[in-house]
Each structure stands twice: as C-alpha cells, then as structure tokens.
Design an enzyme around this catalytic site. Structure first.
Site, PDB file in Angstrom:
ATOM      1  CB  ALA A   8       6.215  -4.581  -6.570  1.00  0.00           C
ATOM      2  N   GLY A   9       4.006  -4.351  -3.261  1.00  0.00           N
ATOM      3  CA  GLY A   9       2.885  -5.016  -2.896  1.00  0.00           C
ATOM      4  C   GLY A   9       1.715  -4.108  -2.840  1.00  0.00           C
ATOM      5  CG  ASN A 105       0.957   1.382   8.839  1.00  0.00           C
ATOM      6  OD1 ASN A 105       0.456   2.319   8.044  1.00  0.00           O
ATOM      7  ND2 ASN A 105       0.595   0.012   8.507  1.00  0.00           N
ATOM      8  CE  LYS A 188      -1.664   5.174   8.208  1.00  0.00           C
ATOM      9  NZ  LYS A 188      -0.553   5.239   6.883  1.00  0.00           N
TER      10      LYS A 188
END
Length: 313
Positions: A8-9, A105, A188
C-alpha cells in the site's frame, strides 16, 4: 470481484485506493507496521486529480487466507531474494481462477511469476505515475499522469481482461487495456531505465538535465544503448522509439524525479540490479556495447556500497 493488492505504498496505495474509492472490494496485504499505520490513520491520497480518505481492508501475511480474483503486485524488486519473498507472500491467496497483475518496473519478474503460478495466470502490466509516501505514510501524487496498463501476455483480448476493464471503469485513475502489453512493457522499461539512470547519475530532476550543456546528448545516448540491448533480445519495439522517448523526456515536468532518485535521497535501497543490471546482463549475452549504461550502473552500485557502510556504523 475480490482484489488483493500487495503493498500500500506509492503505487499500490494509489491505484488500489482509487479502486476502493470507487467501491470495489479491495484488500491490501502489507507488513505489520504499515497495517498499524493504515488502521490508525486510514489510507490518505493527496493528488492533483483529487484527494481521498479511505478506511481500507488490511491484512498481513497469513491472515484471512482465501483465493482472490485479482492479485495486484505493486512492490519494488530491490533484490532477487526480496522479489521471491514478495511472490511467496501472495501464493496462499492465489487460487485456481486467480489472475495476477504485476506493476513492477522492468520485465525480469515475468519469468519468475510464470514459473511460480503458471503462465496462464499472469497478465502483463505497468504503470506511469509520480507518487511517493510522506512522513505520515500518505500517498502524494503530483503529476497529471496516473496511468495503469494491463493485458494478456500473449496479446489480444479475452473475457478475463474485459472483466477487468469493467472493474476498472469509473475509477479515479486511467486504467487502459492493451492488446500488445509485452511491447508496452519493453517501452516502459526503456524509459524508466533511462530516466532513473540519468536522474540518479546527475542527482537532479529532469529539468536541470535538459538545460545542461550535454544533458540531452547523454540522455539520447542512454536511450540508444537501452534500445540496442532490447532489440538484441528480439523484442519488437517501435522503430522510432528513441525519438518518441526523447520527446516524452522533454515533456516531463521541470522538477520531475524518478522514484529511484527519490529513494536515493531518502537513503533507501534502489533497484540497480533489477533494472540497469539486468539490461547489462542482456547486453553481455548479446554482445552489445553499453559504455554509458555501465557508468550509470556503477554509480548506483557505489551508492549501495556507501549505504551499506553507513548501516554498519
């Protein structure tokens, strides 16, 4: 549809929070300290797109074990051990019909997830967002972009991603179904590896790098090196991707910082091995020259050495 968000960052808290704000059945799987913080203070989002105050459903590993329809992974991969631990923490919540959506990422995590849960359960995913946690644990989101992309790893559409499309509809962020998510993930990866590489190397936001004498030239060089590595793997990235990403870099806000630079400024771990390091391993495998990428990576490793020394004091 029941949704489990690992973390929950700045990323999971934002996108999971926007789903919960809409009224979706969202549970956050977090560590004990974060659970206590969210229980006492709630999940607070301060955003240019509108603030939110939520009382989230929160559990820690091993609690309320049951299968979830959608499991969103929003943690960072600071090391292979940390990534493996994160994957195992969600394993009890993955059932026969669960779908896993990673927002990490890079791309190296896909093989691990597919091996652990089966290729058919794992979607491709990514997000673009500038967000961080403040000293109270609130999510601070500061730029116009808050975009999450998802799709079938093999491409195209399916009934399950169309079901997710309905789930995400109306949430206070941009959730986009892609029919070519693998290409989007490589694009990305290229952008984030370059932007994080340049901002951490120069220890500066995007604006000063653009304004410096050799900043644009060096940024282009790093884009070209990362594109060469990705093409060497056989990935079908856009033929004009360097020009497009230079244009994207030029349109970033003057004070835009990569999350990696923000982590460095806070003295936190960074994803050096997972992002730039993985590209360098691919470059070595395919005999691609990457002199600037090596400098970027070495700068990050020096930071890690200095950080480890401080922790011993």
């Amino acid at each position: 549809m029941k949704v489990l968000v690992l973390g929950a960052g700045a990323v999971g808290g934002y996108f999971g929070g926007r789903l919960a704000e809409k009224g979706a059945d969202v549970t956050f799987l977090v560590r004990e300290k974060r659970k206590q913080q969210l229980t006492e203070r709630g999940l607070r989002i301060e955003s240019v797109h509108g603030d939110a105050r939520l009382e989230p459903n929160v559990i820690t590993s091993g609690e309320a074990v049951r299968p979830y329809d959608l499991v969103i992974l929003s943690t960072k991969a600071y090391s292979s051990e940390q990534l493996l631990a994160a994957v195992e923490s969600v394993a009890p919540y993955v059932g026969e019909h669960s779908v896993i959506l990673p927002l990490l990422n890079g791309i190296a995590h896909m093989e691990l997830l597919q091996q652990r849960f089966g290729e058919e359960r794992v979607l491709g995913g990514l997000c673009f967002i500038e967000s961080t946690l403040n000293e109270h644990g609130d999510v601070i989101q500061t730029s116009p972009v808050h975009r999450l992309l998802y799709g079938e790893w093999k491409g195209g559409r399916s009934s399950r991603v169309e079901a997710l499309e309905k789930l995400f509809a109306g949430a206070g962020a941009s959730f986009v179904l892609s029919e070519d998510i693998v290409r989007e993930m490589w694009h990305k990866y290229m952008f984030i590896a370059t932007m994080s590489g340049m901002t951490t190397l120069m220890q500066a936001a995007v604006g000063p790098i653009r304004d410096s004498q050799y900043g644009p030239e060096l940024t282009r060089q790093l884009f070209e090196e990362t594109a060469a590595v990705i093409r060497a793997t056989g990935a079908a990235i856009d033929s004009q991707i360097v020009e497009k990403q230079m244009d994207m870099f030029g349109k970033q806000g003057y004070n835009m910082k990569s999350s990696m630079l923000r982590d460095m400024e806070k003295g936190l771990p960074v994803e050096a091995d997972y992002l730039q390091g993985y590209l360098l391993r691919l470059a070595e495998r395919h005999n691609v020259s990457t002199p600037l990428l090596q400098i970027v990576y070495n700068n990050l490793k020096v930071y890690e050495i200095k950080r480890a020394a401080l922790e011993k004091v």
